[in-house]
Each structure stands twice: as C-alpha cells, then as structure tokens.
Design a protein around this motif. Structure first.
Motif, mmCIF file in Angstrom:
data_model
loop_
_atom_site.group_PDB
_atom_site.id
_atom_site.type_symbol
_atom_site.label_atom_id
_atom_site.label_comp_id
_atom_site.label_asym_id
_atom_site.label_seq_id
_atom_site.Cartn_x
_atom_site.Cartn_y
_atom_site.Cartn_z
ATOM 1 N N GLU A 193 -7.109 12.431 -22.458
ATOM 2 C CA GLU A 193 -6.550 13.773 -22.269
ATOM 3 C C GLU A 193 -5.034 13.760 -22.411
ATOM 4 N N LYS A 194 -4.390 12.753 -21.846
ATOM 5 C CA LYS A 194 -2.933 12.673 -21.916
ATOM 6 C C LYS A 194 -2.456 12.407 -23.342
ATOM 7 N N GLY B 174 0.069 14.800 -28.129
ATOM 8 C CA GLY B 174 -0.060 15.119 -29.550
ATOM 9 C C GLY B 174 -0.014 16.605 -29.844
ATOM 10 N N GLU B 175 -0.556 17.412 -28.945
ATOM 11 C CA GLU B 175 -0.590 18.861 -29.143
ATOM 12 C C GLU B 175 0.726 19.538 -28.787
ATOM 13 N N LYS B 176 1.434 19.013 -27.804
ATOM 14 C CA LYS B 176 2.604 19.712 -27.276
ATOM 15 C C LYS B 176 3.949 19.196 -27.773
ATOM 16 N N ILE B 177 3.967 17.999 -28.344
ATOM 17 C CA ILE B 177 5.253 17.412 -28.703
ATOM 18 C C ILE B 177 5.250 17.012 -30.173
ATOM 19 N N GLU B 178 6.247 17.510 -30.897
ATOM 20 C CA GLU B 178 6.396 17.172 -32.306
ATOM 21 C C GLU B 178 7.214 15.885 -32.443
ATOM 22 N N ASN B 179 7.016 15.212 -33.548
ATOM 23 C CA ASN B 179 7.811 14.016 -33.897
ATOM 24 C C ASN B 179 7.696 12.894 -32.894
ATOM 25 N N SER C 166 -9.819 7.521 -14.883
ATOM 26 C CA SER C 166 -10.895 7.324 -15.851
ATOM 27 C C SER C 166 -10.346 7.249 -17.272
ATOM 28 N N PRO C 167 -11.133 6.711 -18.193
ATOM 29 C CA PRO C 167 -10.731 6.709 -19.599
ATOM 30 C C PRO C 167 -10.544 8.119 -20.150
ATOM 31 N N ASP C 168 -11.283 9.075 -19.618
ATOM 32 C CA ASP C 168 -11.162 10.451 -20.093
ATOM 33 C C ASP C 168 -9.761 11.005 -19.831
ATOM 34 N N ILE C 169 -9.174 10.638 -18.708
ATOM 35 C CA ILE C 169 -7.823 11.107 -18.403
ATOM 36 C C ILE C 169 -6.813 10.439 -19.338
ATOM 37 N N VAL C 170 -7.013 9.172 -19.663
ATOM 38 C CA VAL C 170 -6.146 8.485 -20.624
ATOM 39 C C VAL C 170 -6.131 9.273 -21.935
#
Length: 98
Positions: free
Chosen positions: A83-84, A89-94, A77-81
């Motif tokens: 979510e990823k 964005g939340e877990k990886i810097e730069n 679903s678009p929601d999973i797109v």
C-alpha cells in the motif's frame, strides 16, 4: 514506469516473498531516490511515513543532484508494505523506488 499489469504482477510476487521470508509485524526498509531540487516531493514522501514511527534518513548524491531516502519502519503485514509503495507512486512524481 511499469504498466498496470506488470506492476500488479510485481506486487503479487512481492507479497508472496514477504509472507514467506518474514514473520509479521516486521521491520521493512524502503529506499527511494528523489531529485534534490524538488524539496516539495521530498517533504511529501517523508510525510507519507511520518505517522508510522519510521526512522527516516536522507543523503545527497556526490554532485547533489539527487537525494536518497531510506525509511525503516515496522509494519503489520505485506499488504501495508505494498500500500505504501502504491501511495508513493500515485502521489509523488519523479521518485524512484529501489
């Protein structure tokens, strides 16, 4: 980096566009750019999609400073797109999402 309001507006528009243009489940191509010197973040990015049966390819820039990451994965679903995208964005810097 986008403010919370502008990023939410972006995701609302993206969700509408994805619903309108695709029948789900559907393949989706993510593209990211990560500094090549940051192997830990590159590995973490790959691990976020690793359990989804994604086809992941990487390519270093001509000077080797950056690595582009293409992730082709079929999602339900678009929601999973979205979510990823948020998880990256939340877990990886730069990391730059294209």
């Amino acid at each position: 980096m986008m403010s919370d309001k502008s990023s939410e507006e972006f995701y609302i528009k993206l969700r509408k566009r994805l619903k309108k243009t695709s029948d789900w489940p559907a393949p989706y191509l993510y593209k990211f750019i990560v500094p090549s010197s940051d192997q830990e973040n590159l590995d973490h990015l790959i691990s976020i999609f690793d359990n989804l049966g994604a086809v992941i390819s990487t390519k270093k820039s001509s000077k080797g400073k950056y690595t582009s990451v293409s992730i082709n994965v079929t999602l339900n679903s678009p929601d999973i797109v979205i979510e990823k995208y948020k998880e990256v964005g939340e877990k990886i810097e730069n990391v730059i999402s294209l």
